[in-house]
Design a protein around this motif. Structure first.
Motif, PDB file in Angstrom:
ATOM      1  N   ASP A  29      -2.379  -9.266   7.140  1.00 26.35           N
ATOM      2  CA  ASP A  29      -1.898 -10.327   8.019  1.00 26.35           C
ATOM      3  C   ASP A  29      -1.754 -11.643   7.262  1.00 26.35           C
ATOM      4  N   ARG A  30      -2.744 -11.942   6.418  1.00 26.27           N
ATOM      5  CA  ARG A  30      -2.672 -13.181   5.635  1.00 26.27           C
ATOM      6  C   ARG A  30      -1.535 -13.127   4.621  1.00 26.27           C
ATOM      7  N   MET A  31      -1.365 -11.944   4.007  1.00 30.33           N
ATOM      8  CA  MET A  31      -0.282 -11.796   3.038  1.00 30.33           C
ATOM      9  C   MET A  31       1.066 -11.951   3.718  1.00 30.33           C
ATOM     10  N   ARG A  32       1.210 -11.371   4.909  1.00 27.83           N
ATOM     11  CA  ARG A  32       2.485 -11.476   5.629  1.00 27.83           C
ATOM     12  C   ARG A  32       2.801 -12.934   5.956  1.00 27.83           C
ATOM     13  N   SER A  33       1.790 -13.672   6.374  1.00 27.77           N
ATOM     14  CA  SER A  33       2.006 -15.089   6.682  1.00 27.77           C
ATOM     15  C   SER A  33       2.418 -15.861   5.436  1.00 27.77           C
ATOM     16  N   ALA A  50      -1.592 -19.184  -3.475  1.00 30.82           N
ATOM     17  CA  ALA A  50      -2.071 -17.807  -3.326  1.00 30.82           C
ATOM     18  C   ALA A  50      -3.531 -17.691  -3.742  1.00 30.82           C
ATOM     19  N   LYS A  51      -3.916 -18.394  -4.794  1.00 32.68           N
ATOM     20  CA  LYS A  51      -5.303 -18.364  -5.243  1.00 32.68           C
ATOM     21  C   LYS A  51      -6.211 -19.035  -4.214  1.00 32.68           C
ATOM     22  N   GLU A  52      -5.733 -20.128  -3.628  1.00 32.16           N
ATOM     23  CA  GLU A  52      -6.523 -20.809  -2.596  1.00 32.16           C
ATOM     24  C   GLU A  52      -6.738 -19.911  -1.376  1.00 32.16           C
ATOM     25  N   LEU A  53      -5.750 -19.092  -1.063  1.00 30.85           N
ATOM     26  CA  LEU A  53      -5.818 -18.230   0.121  1.00 30.85           C
ATOM     27  C   LEU A  53      -6.535 -16.904  -0.152  1.00 30.85           C
ATOM     28  N   GLY A  54      -6.968 -16.697  -1.390  1.00 33.40           N
ATOM     29  CA  GLY A  54      -7.632 -15.446  -1.733  1.00 33.40           C
ATOM     30  C   GLY A  54      -6.679 -14.273  -1.791  1.00 33.40           C
ATOM     31  N   LEU A  55      -5.426 -14.526  -2.163  1.00 34.89           N
ATOM     32  CA  LEU A  55      -4.404 -13.486  -2.204  1.00 34.89           C
ATOM     33  C   LEU A  55      -3.948 -13.172  -3.623  1.00 34.89           C
ATOM     34  N   GLY A 103      -9.948  -6.305  -6.602  1.00 37.64           N
ATOM     35  CA  GLY A 103     -10.635  -5.030  -6.445  1.00 37.64           C
ATOM     36  C   GLY A 103     -10.196  -4.207  -5.242  1.00 37.64           C
ATOM     37  N   VAL A 104      -9.011  -4.489  -4.681  1.00 39.02           N
ATOM     38  CA  VAL A 104      -8.520  -3.693  -3.555  1.00 39.02           C
ATOM     39  C   VAL A 104      -8.151  -2.301  -4.068  1.00 39.02           C
ATOM     40  N   GLY A 140       0.611 -12.738  -8.213  1.00 36.10           N
ATOM     41  CA  GLY A 140      -0.014 -12.235  -9.433  1.00 36.10           C
ATOM     42  C   GLY A 140      -0.048 -10.736  -9.593  1.00 36.10           C
ATOM     43  N   SER A 141       0.630 -10.000  -8.717  1.00 35.21           N
ATOM     44  CA  SER A 141       0.580  -8.536  -8.835  1.00 35.21           C
ATOM     45  C   SER A 141       1.490  -8.002  -9.926  1.00 35.21           C
ATOM     46  N   VAL A 142       2.337  -8.859 -10.493  1.00 35.44           N
ATOM     47  CA  VAL A 142       3.296  -8.422 -11.500  1.00 35.44           C
ATOM     48  C   VAL A 142       2.613  -7.866 -12.751  1.00 35.44           C
TER      49      VAL A 142
END
Length: 394
Positions: free
Chosen positions: A15-19, A50-55, A68-69, A92-94
């Protein structure tokens, strides 16, 4: 397994990622697409956010500084990240595939030197695999050579479609290290080459389908010398290293394509419900209704196939059939859905006023990179013919 959406903590992350993707990354696309200094500034702001949001770097293992997901859970997140072409860079998933590759095959020194800046996003990874002189779909034909001179590899060769190398700290160069009397799948090794090494020269950014410059580069290696200790994995086992990177990467590609297709589907529905022509809304036309229904069916079919491939791979079982199927099926699906969305938008769909024309160009790449459709169909068919019981429903 609930194949509609993840549960628990990952549902909250989703949900957070979608937002974040829909409310912050997608609105920034018009700036990011310019690929200039302002685009870099905007991207840096998104990465900080993204870092601030923990994403940030959620799929990277926690023991190297990532979120660690679990692999299967991250597949769901990647579907959302894929809604924007810039999603990977923003969260950062790249660098995830290359981090996993280094974590599995790298020496302790290689891990210490390269993984922390990869996870932090200080630079990008890059892979030198494809060559212009030989068919990229048959990597046994690689002509780049690496010869040991004492404790130093001397590398000579020509690479292209070396994605992201201009912003990379190193390139994993795949080169022929063994003689022709060795079995052909055991002749290639992977060697880490820092991009500032003398003789490692970026020739050009290759213009590709509306992108000039693009993030795909031509590279020449002329008497490039790196320590023997830069060998990644075992000598002659470059294909093992490459497949450990490409296998999960293909699943991630397919999930990102789903994100693109879902976004195109949403745009198509919105257009059909508001555009009035020839006495009624487009949504009331039978042909447009067929577009909507077929797109929904294709997206859902590809999604379930992709999640099943991820489940099999996550279990440790051989997922080559499942991955092969989704690679060519997903590439076809994303093209079809975006193509229909453009058709429903009419002339508007051909302009840069919507994201569809850019999405369409990227969808065409899908049928070529990480192996063309024809090769995946052929190799999957051969496996199924040898063992019909390997079909995913059995």
């Amino acid at each position: 397994m609930n194949t509609n959406r993840p549960e628990g903590h990952v549902a909250e992350l989703s949900d957070r990622m979608r937002s974040f993707i829909d409310d912050e990354v997608i609105p920034a696309e018009s700036a990011l697409v310019r690929e200039d200094d302002d685009a870099r500034r905007v991207l840096d702001q998104l990465r900080t956010r993204a870092k601030e949001l923990g994403l940030w770097a959620l799929g990277h293992p926690s023991d190297v500084g990532g979120g660690g997901v679990d692999f299967l859970d991250f597949v769901y997140l990647n579907e959302i990240i894929g809604r924007s072409d810039f999603g990977q860079l923003a969260v950062g998933s790249v660098s995830m595939q290359d981090t996993l590759m280094l974590r599995k095959h790298g020496t302790e020194e290689q891990k210490r030197r390269w993984i922390p800046p990869l996870v932090a996003g200080d630079f990008l990874p890059s892979v030198g695999l494809t060559e212009p002189e030989v068919a990229g779909s048959d990597p046994t034909l690689i002509e780049t050579t690496a010869v040991l001179d004492g404790d130093t590899w001397v590398i000579n060769g020509h690479k292209w479609f070396t994605t992201g190398v201009a912003d990379a700290g190193y390139c994993s160069v795949f080169a022929r290290t063994e003689s022709d009397d060795v079995p052909r799948h055991s002749r290639i090794s992977s060697i880490i080459v820092p991009t500032d090494t003398p003789g490692f020269d970026i020739v050009r950014s290759i213009p590709t389908m509306g992108h000039d410059p693009s993030d795909h580069y031509e590279v020449r290696l002329t008497d490039v010398r790196v320590p023997a200790a830069n060998l990644l994995g075992e000598r002659g086992k470059g294909f093992v290293v490459a497949q450990d990177r490409l296998g999960p990467g293909r699943i991630f590609h397919c999930m990102r394509w789903l994100g693109q297709a879902q976004r195109a589907y949403e745009l198509m529905c919105a257009r059909a419900n508001t555009r009035f022509v020839h006495g009624s809304l487009l949504a009331e036309k039978g042909e447009i209704q067929r577009y909507i229904a077929e797109s929904a069916a294709e997206i859902q079919a590809a999604r379930l196939m992709t999640l099943d491939a991820a489940r099999v791979m996550d279990s440790g079982a051989d997922a080559r059939v499942q991955i092969g199927l989704i690679k060519f099926w997903g590439a076809r699906m994303v093209h079809n859905v975006i193509d229909r969305a453009i058709q429903v938008h009419g002339a508007l769909g051909l302009t840069a006023d919507t994201p569809l024309e850019r999405m369409y160009r990227h969808a065409r790449y899908a049928r070529v990179y990480d192996g063309p459709d024809e090769v995946h169909r052929m190799s999957t068919a051969r496996r199924l013919l040898r063992d019909p019981g390997a079909a995913p429903w059995l």
